[in-house]
Design a protein around this motif. Structure first.
Motif, mmCIF file in Angstrom:
data_model
loop_
_atom_site.group_PDB
_atom_site.id
_atom_site.type_symbol
_atom_site.label_atom_id
_atom_site.label_comp_id
_atom_site.label_asym_id
_atom_site.label_seq_id
_atom_site.Cartn_x
_atom_site.Cartn_y
_atom_site.Cartn_z
ATOM 1 N N SER A 143 0.831 -1.204 0.000
ATOM 2 C CA SER A 143 0.000 0.000 0.000
ATOM 3 C C SER A 143 0.861 1.247 0.000
ATOM 4 O O SER A 143 0.596 2.198 -0.738
ATOM 5 C CB SER A 143 -0.900 0.020 1.235
ATOM 6 O OG SER A 143 -1.718 -1.103 1.252
ATOM 7 N N ILE A 144 1.904 1.232 0.827
ATOM 8 C CA ILE A 144 2.795 2.392 0.842
ATOM 9 C C ILE A 144 3.472 2.538 -0.510
ATOM 10 O O ILE A 144 3.570 3.629 -1.065
ATOM 11 C CB ILE A 144 3.824 2.246 1.964
ATOM 12 C CG1 ILE A 144 3.122 2.369 3.304
ATOM 13 C CG2 ILE A 144 4.901 3.291 1.848
ATOM 14 C CD1 ILE A 144 4.006 2.083 4.455
ATOM 15 N N THR A 193 1.245 3.925 -2.985
ATOM 16 C CA THR A 193 1.082 5.357 -2.759
ATOM 17 C C THR A 193 2.249 6.119 -3.379
ATOM 18 O O THR A 193 2.068 7.176 -3.985
ATOM 19 C CB THR A 193 1.005 5.630 -1.252
ATOM 20 O OG1 THR A 193 0.050 4.739 -0.691
ATOM 21 C CG2 THR A 193 0.608 7.023 -0.973
ATOM 22 N N PHE A 194 3.436 5.564 -3.209
ATOM 23 C CA PHE A 194 4.610 6.189 -3.832
ATOM 24 C C PHE A 194 4.416 6.283 -5.340
ATOM 25 O O PHE A 194 4.705 7.312 -5.954
ATOM 26 C CB PHE A 194 5.863 5.360 -3.530
ATOM 27 C CG PHE A 194 6.599 5.829 -2.334
ATOM 28 C CD1 PHE A 194 6.221 5.427 -1.072
ATOM 29 C CD2 PHE A 194 7.676 6.664 -2.473
ATOM 30 C CE1 PHE A 194 6.898 5.861 0.034
ATOM 31 C CE2 PHE A 194 8.359 7.107 -1.362
ATOM 32 C CZ PHE A 194 7.967 6.708 -0.109
ATOM 33 N N PHE A 235 1.715 6.388 -6.923
ATOM 34 C CA PHE A 235 0.707 7.397 -7.219
ATOM 35 C C PHE A 235 1.315 8.795 -7.184
ATOM 36 O O PHE A 235 1.008 9.644 -8.021
ATOM 37 C CB PHE A 235 -0.447 7.290 -6.222
ATOM 38 C CG PHE A 235 -1.600 8.188 -6.544
ATOM 39 C CD1 PHE A 235 -2.369 7.966 -7.668
ATOM 40 C CD2 PHE A 235 -1.914 9.257 -5.734
ATOM 41 C CE1 PHE A 235 -3.421 8.795 -7.973
ATOM 42 C CE2 PHE A 235 -2.969 10.087 -6.024
ATOM 43 C CZ PHE A 235 -3.727 9.856 -7.153
#
Lengths: 479, 209, 301
Positions: free
Chosen positions: A158-159, A162-163, A165
């Motif tokens: 998930s992290i 996010t990166f 994104f």
């Protein structure tokens, strides 16, 4: 057509999820694979057409899609076997089976979507979907290890996502400044030359860090390693092959955008650093690993490192990278399928509990031997050819120091792999009661022989279509 | 006006560095949701009403009310001790978060962009790295989740910067936020408790070489 | 000159208001607001007792401390009116005159040879060290914002226009108020009413002082409060005429005193090891003010 594919796939997945009968599951699974193959064949004949606005089948997509379809068939087949034999005396509860099959379906569908996506945000959404499906599958065994691994996988992915994104946001900022708000790959490649290099650099950095969790490359490789350790072997085969291809495709498409700009050498350096560190980490950990699946995972890390190095080197490396990915997918998948059978013999994944595999299951031992030849890139195998081409590219670009370092690390890795594989095959087992070893029929290993045969055959006798496809895939890169 | 809200947001990051109780984290998070609502309401003038309602839902309902309440519930249900248990003393956390802000500020000076207000860039990256820092240096799983939510807030701010021109990206980001937060928070925080049967969730660190 | 007189006037009732607020909040009637000053006057009528182990430093330190505070007050302007001393970069002078006084109070505490006082001195030195960058970054930002380098010019040309300047004003007030608390060793850094030497900061340093010296030190505290109050008031005075600024000045002083009283009534003091981070927050916040100023100036947008 993609629309029908997705609708049908979702329907089948829904049926798989609600069905509570083994026969029904098997029928639905077969239907799903027929759908997958039907779609793949359809796409073969609709090459380079835009579909549904967000999907285009280009060279990259088609190569990866075919590999995915082959492996999803074998993985489905082995999943059935895995669910039969997962517990010693009884099969997995039907509810858990239903969840497993449904998640498998989602995983295959999401990967298909990620390969075909021609819009940077669409790729990203499908990659995100794979995280979810893979996490569910990793959790399948419901042990403490499983929950830890799936938690880590979900959280770190998930992290990472996010990166990625954020990277896309930076890319969109630079696109806005260049006066376009169309984020499809084609438009981005067209306008890339006018983008602000600062934003592009940031975007590339964030995207490579983000997708490295999927590709199993250096900065975020740890999640993949842990996930491999506990995931059911057919799923490990996915995580280690096609899912890594998903990460690769996502990075590769961004790289293609960068390729026509002035920051290409910088991006190449990033890839080289990431790849070298991956190989280094893999070699170091391979020396002290004690778990078969972790060992395979580190071997995947090593191979992805080589892929990143090949991409960063350029020249003939671009071609070799695709070849390497295809061969690696087939080899690693058959290794994981075989590990599942090893586990059925020894009831353990730990290397120290195994030995004398030749005696208990000869075809399996043959598979292991062939895998060893492929994975260490020994001459008769296809991976020798791809790796050799990457090294040749490095030689041509005068990265001699790096080449020597990589070769030393690969030798170390080879020694570690050989030590563990040969222990499994030849060494006498310690404290092993052989009276309970069940019979494994040859047909369960057939798929592995076919996959490995493909590696050998395609290496020496690549069909013209494949060569054309790969050349099509790398047409946007500088030669 | 957005500048004011963003500066206050940055201060909340500093406060996060020295907060020791989980409840404080939750409050900060709710407060940040309010600030984000303010920023998006003022900034996003060119988007449709439907989009605006969607963003409202995200910031006010989701970030300010649902997630904090839910985290409170999780903490109570799982009997998690109320201390955040950092590996490093708060003083060092504070220095590091301040350094993060300074570095992103200096980094932003390297940009000569006209289309994005640099303060968004600074605040977003600060939130991103502060969140990551929280994740790295806190021991509990619930604090990891909180760090992740801070990272998400940073991403939200950054996507606001491009939101007027590309509402699609903004919505994608928001959907990601919904999806991941529910997934990460909902399923796992509860499941982990079921498997481990411990009053206080320890770090998951059995898998290693 | 006018600021000097007004600050002296404010100092007479400032601590009294704090004490009165606290007693009203706790439900007591409390002493009159001039009681602290009466106490100081009583002390001034007494002689001082000096320990045999101390040297001359212990004897001159309170006077230097008191004088340093008076010097600092002379620098403080009043709106557009200069202080008695005013020159380019006088805020540096202001900070270091105060630091000089603090230095003498620290070495006089060390001079007594008491282990408690040494401990208090070390704490006081640490906290001042952390508070110093906050003050300088804050004043530096204002200097950058106005382009001037003396107190009077900075305050005279400060004016609030855009919305961001309001938040900067609020933050600056917050930082200045908190620096005041740190410098005066008040809550939440230090509790002046604590009775355990181990937990004291400032109070423990003056254990050995008595009579006239003690009176000076206590009155210096009042003066410092009024001085920082005047600085805060200066943020809001701008270039209004005198008949407006004097009420503003006293209003802000009284408000500030009441705020301090309320703060001391409703908060507990921090744990000793949390103080450093708390004071460092001031530096971080003033750094944000600095960035905000850059933002306003358009050096950065």
């Amino acid at each position: 057509m993609p629309l029908y594919y997705f609708i049908l796939a979702v329907v089948l997945i829904g049926c798989l999820f609600f069905a509570r009968s083994k026969t029904l599951h098997h029928i639905l699974l077969i239907l799903f694979n027929i759908l997958q193959w039907g779609f793949t064949i359809y796409e073969c004949f609709h090459f380079n057409t835009e579909q549904l606005g967000y999907f285009t089948v280009d060279g990259v997509a088609l190569i990866m899609l075919i590999v995915l379809s082959i492996l999803s068939t074998t993985s489905s087949y082995h999943s059935v076997g895995y669910l039969e034999h997962q517990h010693k005396f009884h099969t997995t509860p039907l509810r858990a089976q239903a969840i497993y099959y449904a998640a498998l379906g989602i995983l295959i569908m999401a990967q298909t979507g990620a390969f075909l996506a021609s819009h940077i945000a669409a790729t990203w959404i499908f990659v995100e979907l794979t995280t979810f499906a893979a996490a569910v599958l990793i959790y399948h065994e419901r042990t403490e290890y499983a929950i830890e691994a799936s938690w880590k996988y979900l959280f770190v992915c998930s992290i990472a996502i996010t990166f990625a994104f954020i990277g896309i946001l930076f890319l969109s900022i630079s696109a806005q400044e260049a006066g376009t708000i169309n984020l499809s790959y084609q438009s981005l490649i067209q306008h890339a030359a006018t983008f602000n290099p600062f934003w592009l650099k940031l975007a590339f950095l964030f995207i490579i860090v983000g997708y490295s969790a999927k590709m199993g490359l250096f900065p975020m490789h740890t999640v993949c390693i842990d996930a491999h350790t506990v995931a059911p072997p057919p799923i490990s085969a996915f995580i280690s092959t096609t899912l890594m291809n998903v990460g690769f495709v996502a990075i590769f498409r961004t790289y293609t955008i960068i390729a026509s700009t002035s920051i290409l050498p910088w991006a190449n350096n990033i890839l080289l650093i990431s790849g070298t560190l991956s190989v280094f980490v893999a070699a170091v950990y391979l020396l002290r690993v004690n778990h078969f699946k972790r060992m395979s995972a580190y071997s995947s890390l090593e191979n992805m490192g080589i892929v990143a190095i090949g991409l960063g080197t350029g020249g003939i490396g671009y071609y070799a990278v695709f070849l390497h990915l295809i061969f690696h997918s087939f080899t690693k998948a058959s290794l994981f399928y075989q590990i599942q059978q090893v586990h059925r013999v020894y009831k353990s994944y730990l290397i120290r509990n195994t030995g004398g595999y030749f005696k208990y299951y000869t075809p399996g031992a043959m598979v292991i031997l062939l895998v060893f030849i492929c994975i260490t890139a020994m001459p008769p195998s296809g991976m020798f050819i791809s790796e050799f081409m990457i090294f040749r590219a490095m030689f041509e670009k005068h990265y001699i120091g790096l080449l020597v370092l990589i070769l030393i690390l690969l030798t170390l890795a080879m020694w570690a792999l050989g030590k563990n594989f040969f222990r499994l095959i030849y060494a006498p087992p310690v404290n092993f009661d052989s009276s309970h070893v069940g019979k494994i029929s040859l047909k369960e290993s057939l798929s592995q022989f076919i996959l490995l045969g493909l590696v050998f055959y395609l290496g020496f006798n690549p069909p013209q279509q494949m060569v054309d496809l790969i050349n099509e895939a790398i047409k946007n890169l500088p030669h | 006006m957005t500048n004011v809200l963003l500066i206050v947001f940055t201060i909340s990051l500093l406060y996060l560095g020295i907060a020791t109780r989980l409840l404080t984290y939750i409050r900060i998070f709710a407060f940040q949701g309010l600030l984000l609502f303010g920023v998006s309401f003022i900034e996003l003038t060119q988007i449709t009403t439907l989009n605006l309602i969607f963003i409202l839902l995200e910031t006010i309902i989701f970030k300010t009310i649902v997630v904090p309440l839910f985290m409170n519930y999780v903490i109570k249900k799982n009997k998690i001790t109320r201390d955040s248990e950092p590996y490093l003393p708060s003083f060092i956390s504070l220095i590091i978060i301040t350094t993060i802000i300074i570095i992103t500020f200096i980094l932003s000076n390297a940009i000569n962009a006209s289309h994005i207000s640099k303060i968004y860039f600074v605040v977003a990256l600060s939130a991103l790295f502060a969140g990551l820092y929280i994740i790295i240096t806190r021991r509990k799983i619930i604090t990891h989740v909180m760090g992740f939510l801070i990272v998400e807030n940073g991403v939200f701010i950054l996507s606001l910067a491009v939101g007027n021109k590309m509402p699609m990206l903004l919505n994608t980001g928001i959907l990601l936020d919904f999806f991941l937060s529910f997934l990460v928070l909902g399923i796992f925080v509860n499941k982990i408790k079921d498997v481990f049967k411990e009053p206080d969730m320890q770090t998951l660190s059995q898998l290693r070489d | 000159m006018i600021s000097f007189i007004l600050i002296i006037l404010a100092s007479i009732f400032f601590t009294g208001i704090i004490i009165r607020t606290k007693s009203i909040v706790t439900g007591r009637k409390g002493p009159g607001i001039f009681q602290p000053v009466k106490d100081v006057i009583r002390l001034w009528k007494k002689g001082a007792v000096y320990s045999k182990t101390t040297s001359f430093i212990f004897q001159i330190a309170p006077s230097i401390y008191f004088a340093s505070v008076l010097m600092a007050i002379m620098v403080v302007p009043f709106g557009q009116y200069k202080g008695i001393i005013s020159f380019e970069g006088d805020f540096v002078f202001f900070a270091y005159v105060l630091a000089l006084g603090k230095f003498f109070s620290i070495i006089s505490a060390l001079d007594t040879g008491s282990s408690f006082e040494g401990m208090g001195a070390s704490r006081e030195a640490l906290y001042s060290m952390f508070a110093e960058p906050a003050f300088f970054i804050l004043m530096g930002s204002f200097a950058l914002l106005t382009g001037k380098t003396s107190f009077q010019e900075i305050f005279a040309s400060l004016h609030f226009g855009s919305s961001i300047s309001y938040i900067l004003g609020v933050l600056a007030t917050f930082v200045l108020a908190m620096i005041t608390m740190v410098e005066n060793s008040r809550m939440p850094i230090d509790d002046p009413k604590t009775h355990l030497e181990l937990t004291m900061v400032h109070e423990v340093m003056i254990l050995d002082n008595s009579g006239f010296d003690l009176g000076m030190i206590l009155y210096a505290t009042n003066l410092k409060f009024a001085m920082y109050g005047a600085l805060i008031a200066n943020l809001f005075m701008g270039s209004f005429p005198l008949y407006l600024t004097i009420p503003i000045f006293f209003g802000i002083q009284i408000l500030f005193a009441i705020a301090v009283g309320l703060l001391e009534s409703f908060t507990a003091r921090f744990r000793m090891n949390h103080n450093a981070q708390y004071i460092f927050v001031l530096s971080s916040v003033s750094l944000l003010i600095f960035f905000g100023v850059l933002l306003m100036l358009g050096r950065f947008n």
